[in-house]
Write a protein that holds these residues in place. Structure first.
Motif, PDB file in Angstrom:
ATOM      1  N   ALA A 784       1.174  -0.577  -0.038  1.00  0.00           N
ATOM      2  CA  ALA A 784       0.180   0.212   0.001  1.00  0.00           C
ATOM      3  C   ALA A 784       0.329   0.883  -0.114  1.00  0.00           C
ATOM      4  O   ALA A 784       0.951   2.140  -0.370  1.00  0.00           O
ATOM      5  CB  ALA A 784      -0.975  -0.371   1.345  1.00  0.00           C
ATOM      6  N   GLU A 785       1.978   1.100   0.841  1.00  0.00           N
ATOM      7  CA  GLU A 785       2.620   2.153   0.733  1.00  0.00           C
ATOM      8  C   GLU A 785       4.188   2.677  -1.000  1.00  0.00           C
ATOM      9  O   GLU A 785       3.944   3.590  -0.773  1.00  0.00           O
ATOM     10  CB  GLU A 785       3.981   1.964   1.937  1.00  0.00           C
ATOM     11  N   GLN A 786       3.931   0.808  -1.407  1.00  0.00           N
ATOM     12  CA  GLN A 786       4.193   1.363  -2.228  1.00  0.00           C
ATOM     13  C   GLN A 786       3.720   2.270  -3.115  1.00  0.00           C
ATOM     14  O   GLN A 786       4.057   3.319  -4.271  1.00  0.00           O
ATOM     15  CB  GLN A 786       5.329   0.433  -2.904  1.00  0.00           C
ATOM     16  N   ALA A 787       1.940   1.754  -3.073  1.00  0.00           N
ATOM     17  CA  ALA A 787       1.435   3.000  -4.390  1.00  0.00           C
ATOM     18  C   ALA A 787       1.203   3.622  -3.599  1.00  0.00           C
ATOM     19  O   ALA A 787       1.198   4.927  -4.920  1.00  0.00           O
ATOM     20  CB  ALA A 787       0.233   1.989  -4.414  1.00  0.00           C
ATOM     21  N   CYS A 788       1.376   3.902  -2.457  1.00  0.00           N
ATOM     22  CA  CYS A 788       0.632   5.681  -1.981  1.00  0.00           C
ATOM     23  C   CYS A 788       2.456   6.056  -2.426  1.00  0.00           C
ATOM     24  O   CYS A 788       1.929   7.061  -3.287  1.00  0.00           O
ATOM     25  CB  CYS A 788       0.771   5.351  -1.120  1.00  0.00           C
ATOM     26  N   LEU A 789       3.212   5.849  -2.001  1.00  0.00           N
ATOM     27  CA  LEU A 789       4.706   6.673  -2.757  1.00  0.00           C
ATOM     28  C   LEU A 789       4.773   6.717  -4.064  1.00  0.00           C
ATOM     29  O   LEU A 789       5.020   7.513  -4.809  1.00  0.00           O
ATOM     30  CB  LEU A 789       6.032   5.426  -2.277  1.00  0.00           C
ATOM     31  N   ASN A 790       3.907   5.595  -4.843  1.00  0.00           N
ATOM     32  CA  ASN A 790       3.916   5.615  -6.679  1.00  0.00           C
ATOM     33  C   ASN A 790       3.257   6.986  -6.834  1.00  0.00           C
ATOM     34  O   ASN A 790       4.003   7.599  -7.613  1.00  0.00           O
ATOM     35  CB  ASN A 790       3.785   4.432  -7.513  1.00  0.00           C
ATOM     36  N   ASP A 792       1.721   9.024  -5.069  1.00  0.00           N
ATOM     37  CA  ASP A 792       2.600  11.230  -4.486  1.00  0.00           C
ATOM     38  C   ASP A 792       4.200  10.780  -5.685  1.00  0.00           C
ATOM     39  O   ASP A 792       4.028  12.086  -5.456  1.00  0.00           O
ATOM     40  CB  ASP A 792       3.578  10.494  -3.477  1.00  0.00           C
ATOM     41  N   TRP A 793       4.891  10.151  -5.976  1.00  0.00           N
ATOM     42  CA  TRP A 793       6.253  10.407  -7.151  1.00  0.00           C
ATOM     43  C   TRP A 793       5.480  10.982  -8.295  1.00  0.00           C
ATOM     44  O   TRP A 793       6.301  12.037  -8.331  1.00  0.00           O
ATOM     45  CB  TRP A 793       6.781   8.776  -7.100  1.00  0.00           C
ATOM     46  N   ARG A 794       4.335  10.264  -8.809  1.00  0.00           N
ATOM     47  CA  ARG A 794       3.585  10.791 -10.105  1.00  0.00           C
ATOM     48  C   ARG A 794       3.264  12.194  -9.831  1.00  0.00           C
ATOM     49  O   ARG A 794       3.556  13.182 -11.209  1.00  0.00           O
ATOM     50  CB  ARG A 794       2.438   9.446 -10.981  1.00  0.00           C
ATOM     51  N   ILE A 795       2.253  12.516  -9.179  1.00  0.00           N
ATOM     52  CA  ILE A 795       1.781  13.744  -8.083  1.00  0.00           C
ATOM     53  C   ILE A 795       3.043  14.947  -8.680  1.00  0.00           C
ATOM     54  O   ILE A 795       2.825  15.748  -8.910  1.00  0.00           O
ATOM     55  CB  ILE A 795       1.207  13.659  -7.399  1.00  0.00           C
ATOM     56  N   GLN A 796       3.798  14.950  -7.696  1.00  0.00           N
ATOM     57  CA  GLN A 796       5.023  15.634  -7.616  1.00  0.00           C
ATOM     58  C   GLN A 796       5.449  15.821  -8.818  1.00  0.00           C
ATOM     59  O   GLN A 796       6.063  17.083  -8.872  1.00  0.00           O
ATOM     60  CB  GLN A 796       6.383  15.271  -6.339  1.00  0.00           C
ATOM     61  N   ALA A 797       5.891  14.744  -9.646  1.00  0.00           N
ATOM     62  CA  ALA A 797       6.589  14.680 -10.935  1.00  0.00           C
ATOM     63  C   ALA A 797       5.752  15.509 -11.675  1.00  0.00           C
ATOM     64  O   ALA A 797       5.954  16.709 -12.395  1.00  0.00           O
ATOM     65  CB  ALA A 797       6.445  13.303 -11.287  1.00  0.00           C
ATOM     66  N   LEU A 798       4.498  15.662 -11.487  1.00  0.00           N
ATOM     67  CA  LEU A 798       3.789  16.251 -12.425  1.00  0.00           C
ATOM     68  C   LEU A 798       3.646  17.832 -11.608  1.00  0.00           C
ATOM     69  O   LEU A 798       3.449  19.043 -12.338  1.00  0.00           O
ATOM     70  CB  LEU A 798       2.081  16.244 -12.225  1.00  0.00           C
ATOM     71  N   HIS A 799       3.490  17.750 -10.348  1.00  0.00           N
ATOM     72  CA  HIS A 799       3.184  19.533 -10.077  1.00  0.00           C
ATOM     73  C   HIS A 799       4.741  19.955 -10.339  1.00  0.00           C
ATOM     74  O   HIS A 799       4.731  21.134 -10.771  1.00  0.00           O
ATOM     75  CB  HIS A 799       3.908  19.366  -8.831  1.00  0.00           C
ATOM     76  N   LYS A 800       5.540  19.427  -9.980  1.00  0.00           N
ATOM     77  CA  LYS A 800       7.217  19.684 -10.659  1.00  0.00           C
ATOM     78  C   LYS A 800       7.570  20.245 -11.906  1.00  0.00           C
ATOM     79  O   LYS A 800       8.224  21.466 -12.546  1.00  0.00           O
ATOM     80  CB  LYS A 800       8.325  19.016 -11.032  1.00  0.00           C
ATOM     81  N   GLN A 801       6.055  19.588 -12.612  1.00  0.00           N
ATOM     82  CA  GLN A 801       6.458  19.893 -14.303  1.00  0.00           C
ATOM     83  C   GLN A 801       5.784  20.831 -14.444  1.00  0.00           C
ATOM     84  O   GLN A 801       6.348  21.863 -15.736  1.00  0.00           O
ATOM     85  CB  GLN A 801       6.211  18.524 -15.071  1.00  0.00           C
ATOM     86  N   ARG A 802       4.892  21.135 -13.741  1.00  0.00           N
ATOM     87  CA  ARG A 802       3.782  22.524 -13.891  1.00  0.00           C
ATOM     88  C   ARG A 802       5.152  23.683 -13.403  1.00  0.00           C
ATOM     89  O   ARG A 802       4.779  24.907 -13.925  1.00  0.00           O
ATOM     90  CB  ARG A 802       2.721  22.152 -13.503  1.00  0.00           C
ATOM     91  N   CYS A 803       5.551  23.257 -12.235  1.00  0.00           N
ATOM     92  CA  CYS A 803       6.392  24.271 -12.026  1.00  0.00           C
ATOM     93  C   CYS A 803       7.068  25.318 -12.568  1.00  0.00           C
ATOM     94  O   CYS A 803       7.600  25.790 -13.377  1.00  0.00           O
ATOM     95  CB  CYS A 803       6.748  24.453 -10.232  1.00  0.00           C
TER      96      CYS A 803
END
Length: 961
Positions: A784-790, A792-803
């Motif tokens: 479950a944590e791995q899924a959450c981490l994945n 979150d990582w994707r969300i962070q990557a998208l947020h980083k791209q938007r930034c």
């Protein structure tokens, strides 16, 4: 060009006919007198003489002229001859080409100039500038003879056939007028010269022959007119031919058969081109009658015709041939053709009784009206009774219409009709002929009592059913063909035949007459055409002639036919002379009374005219006085106007003087300006010279500025590679920094993993009791944590791209703002340069006005400018050697350099370089900020993971408890 049509009697103009553009040299009239052809050199036109309007027009090419266009006699054919020797025949009504004559042989080819045609229209003679004559047969359409004239004849000027009373229109003698002025008459059959008129001393210019061939009129070249008698010139021309019928006696010892009779019977006539159908008929009749008895001498006519044979022919065919009808009528009526007596009657003019004939009988054709008026006037001059006969125009009109082209024949036919077929008509004058009407009524009573009783029952007298037919000689109730057919029989029989025709007409019309009950119906019937067969009427007339008893037969009361006397016309006095004389006297008395009344009226009119004249004179005197008064007032007004005009002229003179003075002043001013003009031109030349000097210096300055700009462009080109090299080094440094950051992140991750391992190891020793359960929970939690981490990582990557995108957009906007600011600065610089140029121009103008006073200041300014340029050039060279370390010395130096275009450009380049450096520093700062932000986020993530792990470790204990 135009043609005029004149009335020969009244000498009045009848009509104008326009249409020719050139002169008319030929006029030809149709045999009926209705049409005429006028010919000019370029066209021929067909005219309707009843309306005097052009019917058709013959147009030709200009290269082909017209020689002559004319009607053929006794036919409906138009012959057109052209200058190229082509001859065409046309139908008059439809104008369709009937035929064309072939070209003459080349051995005797001449250009036709003159033409002549026989009266029967069978032979055409043509000649020209040659002594040859060509004779054409128009029936065969071929050239049948060429006549060669004597050698003295070189050209033929005129041709005309000599008419003959005994050749039936086939003229044999031709008159030829040659160039020597002699007219020779030759026989076209025997080619024999008969006689000639004219001489070399008295040559003939033109000639004409009378219609009957008795006289020849010639106009000589000296202007005199000669009239020749043909009978005195030759006795052979008018010699009558031998009789057609000859008695052949049988030989005592030889029997004559029919073949021998045919061979010996000859006419003795001159040879003809062709035989007519009538001659064949006469020959056949002659063969039948050779073995029988010959007719009595009273039935023989002078022209060889026989009345009994004509009656036999008439009964066989019902009518005479149309072509020979007029000739047969003239023979039956034995017309004397008294030209002199008729001319005397015509010369008396129009009779007073027929001056207003057109009011009572309005005839559309004016020609027909004139002929009718002349014929009636001649009859009235011949006998006084005819001037008071009201029905004479009705009786004569059909004959006038039939013989309108031959008034002599028309008069004699009507006169013969009045003498023979109108016997006893004038005994009860001015009443209708009661005796004649009684004869008709007696015959009708004998042959059709029922019809007569029907007339009596409805009060219809012979004046209604017989007299309208007689006074109009059936012209109102019959058509033209029926009327001609009827009068073929009338002229061939006894004068009582006309009265029998009235009875036969009523008997043949008994059916419609018996149905009539009103008097108006009867009047209409006998004044209008009816559906009746004229042949049946004629047969009925012959039956009545044969079956009527002698005691009531009209032939017992009427005399036999009597022809008109030759030379002078007989006296016609078969009328009650005292009545006519009384009417004449009454008419004369009335005329005298009218003359007296006219004279009295004339006197009254004269007196009235004198009174009117006196009144007019008085009015004229008053008008004259009034005019004189008005003239005096007018003169006074004119004097006042003249005075006003003089005043105006004086004012105009004063104005002219003022204008002259003004012009003088203007001239003086112009002279002064002409004197000042050279000085002004000299000053303008100096100014232009100064302008040229200024333009030269400005041009030199512009060239220096252009050279400096080129140097700056070269410097800019040199700076571009350096700039690209710097950017390349910067990108390499950024890559190295990113690599170091990645290595630090990996080391930090390994450190975190080690710490977590060390942190979880004591926890694992405490939890050995429930290892399996915890392991299972941990695995699930790890997933479950791995899924959450994945996630979150994707969300962070998208947020980083938007930034990154936002930062990049901000960078672009900042760069665009810098560019806009840069453009605004450039525009300010350009405006400053333009203001500087305007100031320089103002300074140049001021220097032009104060050139002498500012020479020293200008020299000092030029020296100072050269020093300043040298300094700027030295600074530019130093800046080129050290492009990134050179800064302006002071703020005043930048302000001073902005006044010149060259220093402004240098400033522009330094500003661009400084902006580039600032942009690079900003980018570097931005990357540093992003790096620190990333590290801060990793740190926060680690803390959150540790917190979650601690929470998970505490959970099993809670569950166990």
């Amino acid at each position: 060009m135009f043609l005029t049509c004149m009335e020969t009697v009244t000498r009045e103009l009848v009509s104008w006919m326009r249409g020719h553009e050139s002169s008319v040299f030929s006029i030809s009239v149709h045999a009926s007198g209705r049409y005429a052809i006028t010919t000019s050199s370029d066209t021929a036109q067909l005219w309707d003489l009843d309306t005097f309007q052009r019917k058709r027009k013959l147009n030709i090419l200009q290269s082909v002229g017209i020689q002559k266009v004319f009607f053929l006699p006794l036919s409906n054919t138009i012959l057109s001859c052209f200058k190229d020797n082509s001859i065409f025949a046309w139908e008059c009504d439809t104008l369709v080409c009937k035929y064309q004559l072939p070209a003459p042989p080349e051995s005797s080819s001449i250009l036709y100039k003159v033409f002549a045609v026989t009266r029967d229209g069978r032979i055409l003679a043509a000649g020209g500038k040659s002594n040859h004559l060509h004779l054409w047969c128009l029936e065969a359409k071929q050239l049948f003879r060429i006549i060669q004239m004597p050698t003295k004849v070189r050209a033929i000027r005129h041709l005309e056939f000599l008419p003959d009373s005994f050749d039936a229109g086939s003229n044999q003698v031709l008159g030829v007028l040659s160039q020597d002025g002699i007219m020779r008459f030759v026989n076209i059959q025997t080619c024999k010269l008969l006689f000639e008129i004219g001489s070399l001393d008295e040559g003939i210019s033109s000639s004409a022959i009378s219609p009957h061939g008795r006289y020849i009129a010639s106009i000589l070249e000296n202007g005199s007119l000669n009239i020749y008698s043909v009978q005195t010139l030759t006795k052979e021309i008018n010699k009558p031919p031998p009789p057609l019928v000859k008695v052949i006696e049988d030989l005592p010892k030889r029997k004559v058969n029919s073949g021998d009779l045919k061979m010996k019977v000859t006419s003795g006539r001159v040879q003809r081109p062709a035989k007519s159908r009538e001659n064949k008929i006469q020959a056949s009749i002659l063969k039948q009658d050779l073995t029988g008895n010959f007719e009595n001498k009273e039935n023989e006519f002078s022209d060889g015709l026989n009345k009994k044979r004509l009656q036999i022919l008439l009964k066989g065919y019902g009518e005479y041939p149309t072509k020979y009808r007029m000739f047969i009528w003239r023979s039956l009526l034995q017309l004397p053709e008294n030209h002199t007596a008729f001319s005397n009657l015509i010369d008396k003019g129009i009779h007073v009784a027929f001056l207003n004939l057109q009011k009572k009988y309005p005839i559309k054709s004016r020609k027909l009206l004139r002929v009718l008026q002349r014929t009636l006037s001649a009859l009235a001059h011949w006998s006084a009774i005819f001037s008071d006969t009201p029905y004479l125009p009705l009786l004569a009109f059909p004959f006038v219409k039939l013989f309108q082209n031959n008034q002599l024949i028309c008069f004699e036919v009507v006169a013969t009709l009045l003498i023979n077929w109108c016997q006893h008509w004038f005994e009860y004058f001015p009443n209708p002929p009661i005796n004649i009407l009684s004869m008709i009524e007696n015959v009708l009573a004998f042959h059709d009592k029922e019809l007569l009783q029907h007339f009596i029952n409805h009060d219809i007298t012979s004046q209604l059913y017989a007299w309208p037919l007689l006074e109009t000689v059936f012209s109102e109730v019959l058509t033209r063909e029926e009327w001609l057919k009827l009068f073929d029989n009338v002229f061939s029989n006894h004068p009582s035949f006309l009265l029998m025709t009235v009875v036969a007409y009523n008997i043949c019309s008994r059916a419609p007459l018996l149905n009539c009950n009103l008097k108006d119906d009867f009047e209409f019937f006998f004044h209008h055409r009816n559906n009746l067969d004229i042949s049946a009427v004629i047969r009925e007339v012959y039956r009545l002639m044969d079956t009527t008893p002698a005691d009531i037969h009209p032939d017992s009361m009427l005399d036999v036919f009597v022809a008109l006397t030759k030379g002078q016309y007989p006296v016609f006095n078969q009328y009650p002379k005292f009545i006519v004389d009384y009417q004449t006297q009454e008419r004369e008395r009335i005329r005298n009374d009218q003359l007296d009344s006219l004279r009295e009226r004339q006197v009254v009119e004269d007196m009235q005219a004198e009174v009117d004249q006196q009144r007019v004179e008085d009015e004229g005197w008053y008008q004259t006085q009034e005019l004189l008064r008005k003239a005096e007032e007018t003169r006074r007004e004119m004097l006042l106007q003249e005075e006003e005009k003089m005043i105006q002229q004086r004012q105009k003179l004063a104005a002219v003087k003022r204008e002259l003075k003004v012009k003088e002043v203007h001239l003086q001013d112009a002279a002064r300006r002409r004197l000042l003009q050279p000085q002004q031109d000299q000053r303008e030349m100096e100014l232009r010279r100064l302008d040229d000097e200024i333009e030269r210096k400005v041009h030199m300055r512009d060239r220096e500025i252009a050279a400096t700009a080129k140097d700056l462009e070269m410097r800019h080109v040199e700076l571009e590679p350096q700039k690209r090299l710097y950017e390349k080094n910067l990108s390499r440094n950024q890559e190295a920094i990113a690599k170091e950051m990645r290595e630090d992140a990996d080391a930090y991750k390994r450190k975190v993993d080690l710490e977590e391992h060390m942190f979880h190891r004591p926890i694992g020793t405490d939890q050995t009791q429930n290892q399996k359960t915890q392991k299972l929970i941990e695995e699930n939690l790890a997933k479950a944590e791995q899924a959450c981490l994945n996630t979150d990582w994707r969300i962070q990557a998208l947020h980083k791209q938007r930034c990154d995108d936002l930062h990049r957009n901000e960078c672009y906007q900042e760069v665009a703002k810098l560019l806009r600011k840069n453009r605004k600065k450039e525009m300010e610089v350009l405006n400053a340069v333009m203001e500087g140029e305007a100031k320089k121009w103002e300074e140049a103008e001021e220097k032009d006005f104060h050139l002498k006073s500012e020479k020293k200041a200008a020299a000092l300014s030029d020296a100072s400018r050269r020093w300043f340029l040298e300094n700027e050039t030295h600074d530019a060279l130093e800046n080129a050697q050290h492009p990134y370390h050179k800064v302006p010395r002071c703020q005043d130096e930048w302000v001073a350099s902005s006044c010149l275009p060259r220093t402004s450009q240098l400033k522009d380049i330094s500003e661009m370089e400084s902006l580039t450096q600032i942009s690079l520093n900003q980018r570097k700062t931005h990357w540093d900020t992003m790096e620190w932000d990333l590290m801060e986020r990793v740190r926060n993530l680690r803390q959150r993971l540790a917190t979650q792990a601690r929470n998970r470790c505490q959970t099993p204990h809670l569950l166990a408890t």
